[in-house]
Scaffold this active site. Structure first.
Site, PDB file in Angstrom:
ATOM      1  N   TYR A  52      -1.394  -0.883  10.154  1.00 46.17           N
ATOM      2  CA  TYR A  52      -1.799  -1.126   8.813  1.00 46.17           C
ATOM      3  C   TYR A  52      -0.800  -0.212   8.364  1.00 46.17           C
ATOM      4  CZ  TYR A  52      -3.794  -1.496   4.297  1.00 46.17           C
ATOM      5  OH  TYR A  52      -3.875  -1.347   3.017  1.00 46.17           O
TER       6      TYR A  52
ATOM      7  N   SER B 172       0.958  -1.066  -0.384  1.00 46.39           N
ATOM      8  CA  SER B 172      -0.103   0.077   0.088  1.00 46.39           C
ATOM      9  C   SER B 172       0.796   0.797  -0.076  1.00 46.39           C
ATOM     10  CB  SER B 172      -0.957   0.321   1.255  1.00 46.39           C
ATOM     11  OG  SER B 172      -1.568   1.574   1.081  1.00 46.39           O
TER      12      SER B 172
HETATM   13  N1  LIG Z   1      -8.220  -0.846  -1.328  1.00 52.16           N
HETATM   14  C1  LIG Z   1      -7.764   0.174  -1.611  1.00 52.16           C
HETATM   15  O1  LIG Z   1      -7.673   1.542  -1.385  1.00 52.16           O
HETATM   16  C2  LIG Z   1      -5.949  -0.128  -1.086  1.00 52.16           C
HETATM   17  C3  LIG Z   1      -5.400   0.457  -0.949  1.00 52.16           C
HETATM   18  C4  LIG Z   1      -3.470   0.189  -0.772  1.00 52.16           C
HETATM   19  C5  LIG Z   1      -3.599  -1.348  -0.596  1.00 52.16           C
HETATM   20  N2  LIG Z   1      -4.691  -2.451  -0.730  1.00 52.16           N
HETATM   21  C6  LIG Z   1      -4.356  -3.927  -0.384  1.00 52.16           C
HETATM   22  O2  LIG Z   1      -5.038  -4.105  -1.417  1.00 52.16           O
HETATM   23  C7  LIG Z   1      -5.567  -5.542  -0.668  1.00 52.16           C
HETATM   24  C8  LIG Z   1      -6.720  -6.235  -1.439  1.00 52.16           C
HETATM   25  O3  LIG Z   1      -7.506  -5.137  -0.834  1.00 52.16           O
HETATM   26  P1  LIG Z   1      -9.379  -4.655  -1.498  1.00 52.16           P
HETATM   27  O4  LIG Z   1      -9.001  -2.852  -1.430  1.00 52.16           O
HETATM   28  O5  LIG Z   1      -9.442  -5.489  -2.641  1.00 52.16           O
HETATM   29  O6  LIG Z   1      -9.577  -5.314  -0.022  1.00 52.16           O
HETATM   30  P2  LIG Z   1     -11.205  -5.954  -0.324  1.00 52.16           P
HETATM   31  O7  LIG Z   1     -12.326  -6.218  -1.127  1.00 52.16           O
HETATM   32  O8  LIG Z   1     -11.860  -5.690   1.140  1.00 52.16           O
HETATM   33  O9  LIG Z   1     -10.927  -7.070  -0.477  1.00 52.16           O
HETATM   34  C9  LIG Z   1      -9.874  -8.374   0.889  1.00 52.16           C
HETATM   35  C10 LIG Z   1      -9.560  -9.665  -0.085  1.00 52.16           C
HETATM   36  O10 LIG Z   1      -9.476 -10.607   1.126  1.00 52.16           O
HETATM   37  C11 LIG Z   1     -10.009 -11.495   1.711  1.00 52.16           C
HETATM   38  N3  LIG Z   1      -9.775 -11.977   3.108  1.00 52.16           N
HETATM   39  C12 LIG Z   1      -9.342 -10.756   4.021  1.00 52.16           C
HETATM   40  N4  LIG Z   1      -9.288 -11.536   5.221  1.00 52.16           N
HETATM   41  C13 LIG Z   1      -8.948 -12.567   4.738  1.00 52.16           C
HETATM   42  C14 LIG Z   1      -8.719 -13.871   5.419  1.00 52.16           C
HETATM   43  N5  LIG Z   1      -7.975 -13.828   6.773  1.00 52.16           N
HETATM   44  N6  LIG Z   1      -8.736 -14.933   5.220  1.00 52.16           N
HETATM   45  C15 LIG Z   1      -8.988 -15.125   3.504  1.00 52.16           C
HETATM   46  N7  LIG Z   1      -9.347 -14.195   2.742  1.00 52.16           N
HETATM   47  C16 LIG Z   1      -9.301 -12.824   3.947  1.00 52.16           C
HETATM   48  C17 LIG Z   1     -11.207 -11.100   1.629  1.00 52.16           C
HETATM   49  O11 LIG Z   1     -12.214 -12.307   1.160  1.00 52.16           O
HETATM   50  P3  LIG Z   1     -12.929 -12.645   2.014  1.00 52.16           P
HETATM   51  O12 LIG Z   1     -13.538 -11.951   3.130  1.00 52.16           O
HETATM   52  O13 LIG Z   1     -13.996 -13.200   1.437  1.00 52.16           O
HETATM   53  O14 LIG Z   1     -12.045 -13.781   2.631  1.00 52.16           O
HETATM   54  C18 LIG Z   1     -10.942  -9.848   0.235  1.00 52.16           C
HETATM   55  O15 LIG Z   1     -10.948 -11.184  -1.051  1.00 52.16           O
HETATM   56  C19 LIG Z   1      -4.357  -5.931   0.582  1.00 52.16           C
HETATM   57  O16 LIG Z   1      -3.398  -5.921   0.573  1.00 52.16           O
HETATM   58  C20 LIG Z   1      -4.976  -4.266   0.884  1.00 52.16           C
HETATM   59  O17 LIG Z   1      -4.072  -3.611   2.378  1.00 52.16           O
HETATM   60  C21 LIG Z   1      -6.012  -1.479  -0.788  1.00 52.16           C
END
Ligand SMILES: NC(=O)c1ccc[n+]([C@@H]2O[C@H](COP(=O)([O-])OP(=O)(O)OC[C@H]3O[C@@H](n4cnc5c(N)ncnc54)[C@H](OP(=O)(O)O)[C@@H]3O)[C@@H](O)[C@H]2O)c1
Length: 241
Positions: free
Chosen positions: A152, A139
């Site tokens: 985080y 991130s």
């Molecule tokens: N969105 C942003 O602005 C942003 C910015 C920087 C970095 N990121 C990073 O991008 C990545 C993806 O995030 P996103 O934004 O796409 O979030 P999201 O839409 O909330 O998706 C998160 C994913 O992680 C899975 N997950 C969470 N806890 C889990 C667990 N204990 N076991 C298995 N799966 C788990 C969830 O699936 P289930 O709930 O079905 O398990 C879901 O598929 C993360 O690493 C996040 O830190 C996001």
């Protein structure tokens, strides 16, 4: 023809947001996929959408045996594991007065420990095979210091240090390691903040879309064997950090 054509890619956190977009992008490039997350219905629907070259495992990525189960599934179903994308993650924010301490262990287990464990499990297999690629999703928060995001950002910073070390350890082995650091992206990750009555970070700027991050992952994976792109930062054009 994409260099990804026919490769077997394991994607964590594939039930939503960035992970689901990476799955769609790599499927379009001809990869065979192993998808994982906890929500079985979401994985099933995505696998159905993407077709027969897609397997899935509903599992908690923080469970110590999940990485080995994923490797086993990739080998059993497709005979290989060429690409690992460690994407699963959760966001909990809070200041010294408000951070929910019950969120600490799950955040460490999901955002850091699981990515490290999966990296090692797959890196050992890839090193033995003499080829492979690991992409960790960090991130832009890894290098920002802001009130409420210390846990985080700290875990993402740790993940980046680990990822760099892994890249160096595997140099010359045929296994390439890199990271993609997204800026503010429109996903469900902000749902918890919003449920707590806070504004999601995606409400302050025009956010990126998950497809933008998937394109960056694909860029890393499509480099020729002589090139390792170690990190790509993707900012929303409105992010002023
Ligand atoms: N969105 C942003 O602005 C942003 C910015 C920087 C970095 N990121 C990073 O991008 C990545 C993806 O995030 P996103 O934004 O796409 O979030 P999201 O839409 O909330 O998706 C998160 C994913 O992680 C899975 N997950 C969470 N806890 C889990 C667990 N204990 N076991 C298995 N799966 C788990 C969830 O699936 P289930 O709930 O079905 O398990 C879901 O598929 C993360 O690493 C996040 O830190 C996001």
């Amino acid at each position: 023809m994409s260099t990804i054509e026919g490769k077997v890619a394991v994607i964590t956190g594939a039930s939503a947001g960035i992970g689901a977009a990476i799955a769609r992008n790599l499927a379009q490039a001809g990869a065979r996929l192993v998808l994982t997350a906890r929500r079985e219905d979401r994985l099933q629907a995505l696998a159905q959408e993407l077709g027969s070259g897609t397997a899935w495992l509903a599992a908690d990525i923080s469970a110590p045996d999940t990485a080995a189960r994923l490797l086993g599934l990739a080998r059993e179903r497709f005979g290989a594991a060429d690409i690992l994308v460690n994407n699963a993650g959760i966001l909990r924010v809070g200041t010294v007065d408000s951070f929910d301490l019950d969120a600490l262990t799950p955040m460490i287990a999901t955002n850091y420990e699981a990515a490290v464990r999966s990296s090692y499990v797959f890196a050992r297999a890839m090193k033995a095979a003499g080829a492979g690629a690991i992409v960790n999703i960090s991130s832009i928060g890894a290098h920002l210091t802001a009130p409420g995001s210390g846990v985080y950002g700290g875990l993402k910073r740790a993940l980046e240090a680990f990822t760099d070390s892994l890249r160096i350890e595997l140099a010359g082995s045929g296994v390439r390691v890199g990271l993609v650091a997204p800026g503010t992206t429109s996903t469900e990750i902000f749902d918890d903040m919003k449920a707590q009555g806070q504004r999601g970070w995606d409400e302050y700027v025009t956010p990126l879309q998950p497809e933008d991050i998937a394109a960056a992952v694909r860029y890393l994976l499509e480099q020729p064997p002589r090139a390792t792109v170690s990190r790509v930062h993707v900012y929303s054009s409105g992010d002023a950090y």
